[in-house]
Design an enzyme around this catalytic site. Sequence first.
Site, PDB file in Angstrom:
ATOM      1  N   GLU A   4      -3.741 -59.119  77.658  1.00 29.35           N
ATOM      2  CA  GLU A   4      -3.543 -58.244  76.503  1.00 29.35           C
ATOM      3  C   GLU A   4      -3.064 -56.861  76.953  1.00 29.35           C
ATOM      4  O   GLU A   4      -2.177 -56.266  76.329  1.00 29.35           O
ATOM      5  CB  GLU A   4      -4.833 -58.144  75.694  1.00 29.35           C
ATOM      6  CG  GLU A   4      -5.147 -59.444  74.956  1.00 29.35           C
ATOM      7  CD  GLU A   4      -6.484 -59.410  74.241  1.00 29.35           C
ATOM      8  OE1 GLU A   4      -6.502 -59.641  73.019  1.00 29.35           O
ATOM      9  OE2 GLU A   4      -7.517 -59.141  74.895  1.00 29.35           O
ATOM     10  N   GLU A  29     -10.259 -67.613  76.738  1.00 27.48           N
ATOM     11  CA  GLU A  29     -11.391 -67.382  75.841  1.00 27.48           C
ATOM     12  C   GLU A  29     -11.823 -68.637  75.087  1.00 27.48           C
ATOM     13  O   GLU A  29     -13.016 -68.808  74.785  1.00 27.48           O
ATOM     14  CB  GLU A  29     -11.042 -66.271  74.828  1.00 27.48           C
ATOM     15  CG  GLU A  29     -10.940 -64.879  75.414  1.00 27.48           C
ATOM     16  CD  GLU A  29      -9.556 -64.530  75.935  1.00 27.48           C
ATOM     17  OE1 GLU A  29      -9.286 -63.331  76.140  1.00 27.48           O
ATOM     18  OE2 GLU A  29      -8.745 -65.458  76.143  1.00 27.48           O
TER      19      GLU A  29
END
Length: 251
Positions: free
Chosen positions: A116, A136
């Site tokens: 990110e 994740e």
Amino acid sequence: MTLDQDPVSIEVAAGVATVSLNRPHRHNAIDDATHARLVEVWEATLDDPEVRVVLFRGEGRSFCSGRDVTQLGERTDGESDHSFIRRFQLLRETQLSSPKPIVAALRGAVLGAGLEMALAADIRIGASDLKMAFPEIGYGLMTDTGGCPLTTMLAGPSRAKWMVMTGRPVDADRALAWGLVDEVVEPERLDQVAGDLAAELADKPQEALSMIKAAVDGIWEGTLRTAMRVELLSQVALFAGEDFKARKQAR
């Protein structure tokens, strides 16, 4: 503070601030101390009139392997999941709203929150050994600081879903083909190529660079902020879910 004591170092020369993640023994995973230091470094860098361009990189074999799993789901001083995630989002928003161009030099593991951070840069130079992934899903979680919208904007909705839903890695060639990096070089050339690009940008008129960045980012800025709010609320719900608790205990 010496380099090997500082989880994030900064060096300014000729208008370029080189910001280096410095936990190579953990593939530059982000623990609470690293996050706090990143907040300090970004604020200082953006406030420094001598800095015209930021070069973002990692020491050792990887750029950043994401949130340090030893602290995954841990909260201090009774902080809520909502407050915790929002704090991390504020750091990402600081990065995204920087009027100064950010060049990311990516090698090795570029995972989770590390990916990110990389996608929030303006230009990404990748080493041929990089692996990008959002792991994740393996914990019953999802991205929460812009991973879904940034990947969608760069690679398209189907590829974003493929990455976030499967957690499977993307290698350098695929990352280049999908628009997740802008150039791929051999690992030994990464710092030189990224540094040269940062230096080239630092030599351009600063106001023009800032206006160009604002014009391009303005196309999707509102959509990105809205999507990050969706990520925030979704991740809060997932942290409270039984899936995350069971999967974390199993690991």
